[in-house]
Scaffold this motif. Structure first.
Motif, PDB file in Angstrom:
ATOM      1  N   ILE A 180       0.844  -1.192   0.000  1.00  0.00           N
ATOM      2  CA  ILE A 180       0.000   0.000   0.000  1.00  0.00           C
ATOM      3  C   ILE A 180       0.882   1.245   0.000  1.00  0.00           C
ATOM      4  N   ALA A 181       1.927   1.230   0.821  1.00  0.00           N
ATOM      5  CA  ALA A 181       2.824   2.387   0.919  1.00  0.00           C
ATOM      6  C   ALA A 181       3.518   2.679  -0.403  1.00  0.00           C
ATOM      7  N   SER A 182       3.887   1.634  -1.133  1.00  0.00           N
ATOM      8  CA  SER A 182       4.601   1.822  -2.399  1.00  0.00           C
ATOM      9  C   SER A 182       3.676   2.116  -3.568  1.00  0.00           C
ATOM     10  N   GLY A 183       2.388   1.853  -3.393  1.00  0.00           N
ATOM     11  CA  GLY A 183       1.439   2.069  -4.488  1.00  0.00           C
ATOM     12  C   GLY A 183       1.229   0.842  -5.352  1.00  0.00           C
ATOM     13  N   ASN A 204      -1.189   5.011  10.221  1.00  0.00           N
ATOM     14  CA  ASN A 204       0.205   5.235  10.617  1.00  0.00           C
ATOM     15  C   ASN A 204       1.084   4.027  10.327  1.00  0.00           C
ATOM     16  N   GLN A 205       0.491   2.837  10.310  1.00  0.00           N
ATOM     17  CA  GLN A 205       1.278   1.658   9.958  1.00  0.00           C
ATOM     18  C   GLN A 205       1.673   1.684   8.485  1.00  0.00           C
ATOM     19  N   VAL A 206       0.778   2.177   7.643  1.00  0.00           N
ATOM     20  CA  VAL A 206       1.110   2.323   6.218  1.00  0.00           C
ATOM     21  C   VAL A 206       2.213   3.359   6.043  1.00  0.00           C
ATOM     22  N   ILE A 207       2.080   4.469   6.730  1.00  0.00           N
ATOM     23  CA  ILE A 207       3.109   5.518   6.640  1.00  0.00           C
ATOM     24  C   ILE A 207       4.453   4.964   7.102  1.00  0.00           C
ATOM     25  N   GLY A 208       4.418   4.218   8.198  1.00  0.00           N
ATOM     26  CA  GLY A 208       5.647   3.641   8.717  1.00  0.00           C
ATOM     27  C   GLY A 208       6.239   2.577   7.824  1.00  0.00           C
ATOM     28  N   ALA A 209       5.429   2.057   6.882  1.00  0.00           N
ATOM     29  CA  ALA A 209       5.911   1.005   5.987  1.00  0.00           C
ATOM     30  C   ALA A 209       6.627   1.561   4.760  1.00  0.00           C
ATOM     31  N   THR A 257       4.871   8.786   2.922  1.00  0.00           N
ATOM     32  CA  THR A 257       4.698  10.003   3.707  1.00  0.00           C
ATOM     33  C   THR A 257       3.229  10.179   4.054  1.00  0.00           C
ATOM     34  N   SER A 258       2.984  10.938   5.097  1.00  0.00           N
ATOM     35  CA  SER A 258       1.611  11.136   5.556  1.00  0.00           C
ATOM     36  C   SER A 258       0.737  11.774   4.483  1.00  0.00           C
ATOM     37  N   ASP A 259       1.315  12.706   3.723  1.00  0.00           N
ATOM     38  CA  ASP A 259       0.492  13.395   2.724  1.00  0.00           C
ATOM     39  C   ASP A 259       0.185  12.532   1.508  1.00  0.00           C
ATOM     40  N   ASN A 260       0.733  11.313   1.462  1.00  0.00           N
ATOM     41  CA  ASN A 260       0.417  10.395   0.366  1.00  0.00           C
ATOM     42  C   ASN A 260      -0.665   9.387   0.759  1.00  0.00           C
ATOM     43  N   VAL A 261      -1.147   9.473   1.985  1.00  0.00           N
ATOM     44  CA  VAL A 261      -2.151   8.529   2.470  1.00  0.00           C
ATOM     45  C   VAL A 261      -3.442   9.277   2.768  1.00  0.00           C
ATOM     46  N   GLY A 262      -4.531   8.814   2.161  1.00  0.00           N
ATOM     47  CA  GLY A 262      -5.835   9.418   2.381  1.00  0.00           C
ATOM     48  C   GLY A 262      -6.807   8.441   3.009  1.00  0.00           C
ATOM     49  N   PHE A 263      -7.982   8.954   3.354  1.00  0.00           N
ATOM     50  CA  PHE A 263      -8.968   8.147   4.084  1.00  0.00           C
ATOM     51  C   PHE A 263     -10.361   8.683   3.786  1.00  0.00           C
TER      52      PHE A 263
END
Length: 436
Positions: free
Chosen positions: A276-279, A292-297, A300-306
């Protein structure tokens, strides 16, 4: 302890004066009566301050990924203020709920743990009341782990379920706006698929990542927070046209259209976070805790939405608000004071809810997670769940009903109706055998 432990190597203590004042100011009906009932015990357990409290406690945690990392910081900060409580961290195995039940059956409880799925009536058998922490007016889901008017568990954080997504993957696939209807969601999945991106990581094999499909989504579809408890009133709780059948049919549709992992029987949870983190994967349908687990994987935070899962075509979906694991203190702990001090510190001072991506468990704290602001900007109403009916729990246990496993069967079955028939029969039989 007979189990292998991971020790912090640090001794810690917490100031307890706030606990006394908290008892006096507690105006909630259950907490207030409990505090008055336990006046003598409360005086013994909360009158001590600072270094007056000492002892060694064990915390059984499901967050094994935090051992040697974030927990070290927590224990260091705890130690800076309170030097005389020694905390040992015991990592759980893959299935925390099962491991906790085994520990309870063997009467080898850690001092601090999360409550597994047991009837609330059993809580006093194993755990100490927490009303004397002075938090009853501040905690969310206060009534979820209550017996005889006393609070035995406090949620470690709250979650709403929705779609966690990689923004760059969406942009690469030409998705310019988050879907607001099911048809738009399917269209977005198709765009991701055509771009070579796995649309949705289900982690189907691991079973527990399907929880939201069978616990949250059915009650949202029915617009009824008590829908899971309504099973008590029927011998056929699982039908194709009610919340259960409709929710599992959505998951089945995603699989049939090729929008889940190519081989859903060999998925890997830890790897999926990196994907998920890599796309490589576009989305999860999980709680905000995974952000936050995705970000940590690896992103960056600004690449993750919800955003809320648009489970129908109304354009105005609701979202479930649910508690996560509940902290509890073993009633037979040799250091109840120290264990309660640690629980209170985790809730008030650790910052765990922000690290874990939770909505704070205390009503007077605000989340620092920007993704939650995006989620709420969509206008989705948060539907708070209700306490599980103990009779429904008894019937479910008697029927050996495991809803995520039912979803696995449903999605893969040549005839999903036969799966519903099978579990309706098991439910009806158990319902007849359990008196209510």
């Amino acid at each position: 302890m007979k189990k292998k432990l991971f020790s912090s190597g640090i001794s810690m203590v917490m100031v307890m004066s706030m606990l006394l004042s908290g008892c006096g100011s507690d105006s909630s009906s259950g907490g207030d009566s409990a505090a008055k009932t336990d006046t003598n015990t409360s005086t013994k357990t909360t009158a001590k301050e600072g270094a007056d409290i000492s002892g060694k406690i064990t915390f059984l945690t499901n967050r094994t990924d935090m051992i040697g990392k974030e927990y070290d910081d927590y224990l260091k900060r705890f130690h800076e203020k309170y030097p005389n409580i020694e905390v040992e961290l015991e990592p759980s195995q893959t299935d925390y709920n099962q491991q906790a039940k085994v520990r309870m059956a063997s009467q080898e409880l850690p001092d601090v743990m999360f409550i597994p799925t047991i009837p609330n009536s059993d809580l006093p058998k194993y755990f100490a009341p927490l009303d004397d922490l002075g938090l009853n007016d501040r905690i969310t889901f206060k009534d979820f782990k209550v017996a005889d008017g006393k609070v035995y568990g406090i949620t470690s954080g709250n979650s709403t379920s929705g779609i966690v997504y990689n923004k760059k993957a969406f942009a690469d696939a030409g998705i310019t706006a988050v879907p607001k209807t099911w048809d738009e969601f399917l269209a977005a999945c198709e765009k991701l698929k055509q771009k070579g991106i796995v649309p949705l990581a289900s982690n189907f094999k691991d079973k527990w990542p399907l929880n939201n499909w069978v616990y949250d989504l059915p009650r949202l579809i029915e617009n009824n927070p008590s829908f899971p408890n309504d099973k008590l009133n029927t011998d056929t709780p699982f039908t194709m046209d009610n919340g259960y059948g409709k929710a599992m049919s959505l998951l089945r549709e995603l699989n049939e259209k090729g929008y889940l992992e190519k081989d859903i029987n060999s998925t890997n949870w830890e790897q999926s976070k990196k994907d998920i983190a890599s796309g490589k994967f576009g989305m999860y349908f999980l709680g905000n805790w995974v952000i936050n687990q995705v970000i940590g994987a690896g992103t960056t935070s600004d690449n993750v939405g919800f955003f809320p899962l648009p489970y129908d075509n109304s354009g105005t979906p609701s979202a479930a608000l649910s508690p996560d694991f509940f902290y509890a203190v073993a009633k037979d702990s040799e250091n109840v004071d120290a264990a309660k001090a640690f629980v209170k510190w985790m809730l008030e001072d650790s910052g765990y809810e922000d690290f874990a991506g939770f909505i704070p468990p205390l009503k007077d704290k605000e989340s620092k997670l920007p993704q939650l602001k995006e989620f709420q900007s969509g206008g989705a109403k948060l539907q708070e769940g209700t306490v599980d009916d103990p009779v429904v729990t008894d019937i479910s246990n008697k029927a050996q009903l495991d809803l995520p496993a039912v979803a696995q069967e449903f999605v893969l079955a040549p005839d999903p109706q036969k799966v519903l028939d099978k579990w309706n029969a098991a439910w009806a039989k158990a319902r007849k055998e359990v008196k209510h």
